[in-house]
Design an enzyme around this catalytic site. Sequence first.
Site, PDB file in Angstrom:
ATOM      1  N   ARG A 122      -1.436  43.495 -28.165  1.00  0.00           N
ATOM      2  CA  ARG A 122      -1.768  43.832 -26.774  1.00  0.00           C
ATOM      3  C   ARG A 122      -0.535  43.893 -25.889  1.00  0.00           C
ATOM      4  O   ARG A 122      -0.599  43.614 -24.692  1.00  0.00           O
ATOM      5  CB  ARG A 122      -2.754  42.807 -26.223  1.00  0.00           C
ATOM      6  N   CYS A 123       0.559  44.288 -26.463  1.00  0.00           N
ATOM      7  CA  CYS A 123       1.846  44.352 -25.777  1.00  0.00           C
ATOM      8  C   CYS A 123       2.139  45.802 -25.389  1.00  0.00           C
ATOM      9  O   CYS A 123       1.688  46.728 -26.057  1.00  0.00           O
ATOM     10  CB  CYS A 123       2.921  43.823 -26.726  1.00  0.00           C
ATOM     11  N   GLY A 124       2.919  45.975 -24.336  1.00  0.00           N
ATOM     12  CA  GLY A 124       3.329  47.324 -23.950  1.00  0.00           C
ATOM     13  C   GLY A 124       4.182  48.000 -25.011  1.00  0.00           C
ATOM     14  O   GLY A 124       4.308  49.222 -25.020  1.00  0.00           O
ATOM     15  N   LEU A 125       4.750  47.216 -25.921  1.00  0.00           N
ATOM     16  CA  LEU A 125       5.570  47.774 -26.994  1.00  0.00           C
ATOM     17  C   LEU A 125       4.764  48.055 -28.263  1.00  0.00           C
ATOM     18  O   LEU A 125       5.314  48.541 -29.253  1.00  0.00           O
ATOM     19  CB  LEU A 125       6.727  46.817 -27.319  1.00  0.00           C
ATOM     20  N   THR A 126       3.471  47.766 -28.246  1.00  0.00           N
ATOM     21  CA  THR A 126       2.625  47.943 -29.422  1.00  0.00           C
ATOM     22  C   THR A 126       2.669  49.359 -30.000  1.00  0.00           C
ATOM     23  O   THR A 126       2.554  49.509 -31.221  1.00  0.00           O
ATOM     24  CB  THR A 126       1.177  47.501 -29.106  1.00  0.00           C
TER      25      THR A 126
END
Length: 177
Positions: free
Chosen positions: A34-38
């Site tokens: 659930r990370c912006g870098l996913t």
Amino acid sequence: MSIYDFTMKDAQGNDVDLAGYQGKVLLVVNTATRCGLTPQYEELQQLYDRYAAEGLEILDFPCNQFREQAPESSGEIAQVCQMKFGTRFKIFDKIDVNGARAHPLYVYLKAQKPEDKGNHVFKDLLLKLASLGEKREGSDIKWNFTKFLVNRNGDVVERFAPSVTPSEIEADIRALL
């Protein structure tokens, strides 16, 4: 001591002896769903598709230490990654990468390469802002998707900042293959 001295649990709870990866080029990554870098999962899978036959292995270690962006169980994380990103590389059990409960593998990796490579000033500033209030020390992992590159002999040759995308390190991987 080397990376081959560790036995890890995979996402299904099975022991995986990292000695089984001897002779392979490894990209070891702490991840979160659930990370912006996913979206980096897509590029990781593309690298795996291109180079697995030549000896690349990606070892994915989910971590919930950065704003609790991997709250699912390890099995659920593996399922999400396979369904959403088509991942086929090895996903391990969730671990801590920093602090008193940091897994010994990550203690070892950080000791080998204590600093990130990559100079993405704007992206790194955003990561710094995202982690405000979270205590980081010295060689601590800064955020999700920090990448360690390990050569065929088990030597940790580089550590890449979370903001460095998998495609940006493709040439480094090719050089080791």
